[in-house]
Design an enzyme around this catalytic site. Sequence first.
Site, mmCIF file in Angstrom:
data_model
loop_
_atom_site.group_PDB
_atom_site.id
_atom_site.type_symbol
_atom_site.label_atom_id
_atom_site.label_comp_id
_atom_site.label_asym_id
_atom_site.label_seq_id
_atom_site.Cartn_x
_atom_site.Cartn_y
_atom_site.Cartn_z
ATOM 1 N N LYS A 1 44.315 33.999 45.126
ATOM 2 C CA LYS A 1 43.648 34.305 43.813
ATOM 3 C C LYS A 1 43.174 32.958 43.138
ATOM 4 C CE LYS A 1 44.337 36.779 39.521
ATOM 5 N NZ LYS A 1 45.377 37.419 38.557
ATOM 6 N N SER B 1 44.079 41.935 37.120
ATOM 7 C CA SER B 1 42.987 40.771 37.309
ATOM 8 C C SER B 1 42.851 40.208 38.736
ATOM 9 C CB SER B 1 43.216 39.625 36.246
ATOM 10 O OG SER B 1 44.645 38.751 36.623
ATOM 11 N N GLY C 1 50.629 38.933 35.022
ATOM 12 C CA GLY C 1 51.141 38.719 33.761
ATOM 13 C C GLY C 1 50.895 39.920 32.552
ATOM 14 N N GLY C 2 50.285 40.804 33.189
ATOM 15 C CA GLY C 2 50.175 42.266 32.405
ATOM 16 C C GLY C 2 49.886 43.405 33.436
ATOM 17 N N GLY C 3 50.331 43.319 34.680
ATOM 18 C CA GLY C 3 50.013 44.265 35.653
ATOM 19 C C GLY C 3 48.863 43.681 36.714
ATOM 20 N N SER C 4 48.549 42.469 36.789
ATOM 21 C CA SER C 4 47.531 41.992 37.479
ATOM 22 C C SER C 4 47.603 42.072 38.802
ATOM 23 C CB SER C 4 47.251 40.489 36.872
ATOM 24 O OG SER C 4 46.893 40.298 35.799
#
Length: 565
Positions: A205, A281, A302-305
């Site tokens: 990534k 993301s 960091g929030g489901g990425s």
Amino acid sequence: MGKKRVMVPAKELDLSTVKYEKETIQAPHLTGSILKLFVRIIEIPIIGSLIISFMKKENNMVEMLQNTEIPEKPMFKPEFPPQEAEPSVVIVDEEGKPTDRVESALKCLPHYDPASCWSGDTLPSFRYWKIRDFAYAYRSKLVTPSKIAEQIITLVEGCKYHKAPTPLLISFDAEDIRKQAAASTQRFKEGNPLSILDGIFMAIKDDIDCYPHPTKGASTWMHEVRSVEKDAVSVSRLRSCGVILIGKANMHEFGMGTTGNNPNYGTTRNPYAHERYTGGSSSGPAAIVASGLCSAALGTDGGGSIRIPSSLCGVVGLKTTYGRTNMGGSLCGSGTVEIAGPIASTVEDVILVYAAILGSSPEDRISLKPSPPCLPILSSLENVNILGSLQLGKYTEWFNDVHSTDISDVCEDVLNLLSKSHGCKTIEIVIPELHEMRIAHLVSIGSESIRSLNPDIEDGKGVKLNYDTRTCMALFRTFTASDYVAAQCLRRRIMHHHLEIFKKVDVIVTPTTGMTAPKIPPSALENGESNMQVSGYLMRFILAANLLGLPAITVPVSDMHFFSP
């Protein structure tokens, strides 16, 4: 002035009084020229502040952060009590060689049967090979890493010519791939591969350093202010195992979105339906694995990425325990909710990649005092049968709060199958204060993001951000020090609730996302999109793992691909 609200201490909360409240997000859905106009308005100092303040009040953020007395002390990083040793696992040395850990992981896996991949004398296409399929093919001299590299290069270069361009990679160097593949081919020729991961192709990534590629975070400018001199720690560990790194995978700009929309380099399309999003993301890594181009990829969460795009693309994504992987050399390395983790097509391949990259940083070993890392032993039928002792926690009202009942119905079928086939027991649970958890996560990740990017934004780079990123930054900029501390007080409360739940169950089970892959509005391709309702659905079941640092995994539960209208 709002009326002061006083929360009872978390340990005194009466769960019988907890009522599930469906999430409602008050925010406009914006694309195209309307999104551009909205961003310009909210960036006007006084007018913009008034609009953001109104939206925060409409979503009960002001009440929670400023008008509520929270009795708990702040918890600025996840804090876990000492963990009891688990049955049927093998402990691995996080300070040892990655190749040794990968070898330990390999011994944990069930017997490999090459007949499951090959039949007859014809070599099948490498698409959708698993890691051990590649390893068998290389060791049996059926193919070489160099030959696979040429096929991958052809496929990657062909993506740009699709009717709907599919920009999987932001940075790609064919000669570098050939060089890595030639070195791996030579090792196999000499009978000296580095590990089972030697010759395995992976994408990284674009917020994780992978030398010599620049790290842009899918922006147009980060590489201008931050140079890459070496691999990130996790990438270095993969390279030491012989992994061939094909380049930097596309993503939502700086990870600030759940769809993978990116006007800078093009929006990665869902491999199963090009008119739909991959989720974000880590959009590129998930799409690359789902398309069969690579067996695995490395993302951040960091929030489901990791889990959101893995879910929408039908692959496996592991969000590791906070601090379990060293974040050195990543753009999000200094936060308290982010991790680096693997995406692969199978749980077995996730285990192999996880074994290579795991290992806390020296700082985290001091502050977090993590228990020794372990891997599940899947090689013994007796150990597989331990599934029967698992207690699965299910909060039914939350579980069923989805965009389409197709999602909850399929997930319910899986729970019934686990019960019937393995004897797993599903236990009804209640998870208090889900709204508070969402706010605490938003303030935490938002404040940490603005702290990281603000020096460059103040230096004039802010106008080069995508419009949806600028919308996020306008909100994050309004969070105060008091808001951040309040969020950390909430973090301790939410941790207490979950630790109490885990005294009764081993796992909390939910759908990964509250909706399947949404369609890409044509007007969103050039200037982006802001759709908080979609983000709410995609993040509905995600946030506890990030806010509390808990491990989480998404696995495909059906070969049927449901899509939202």
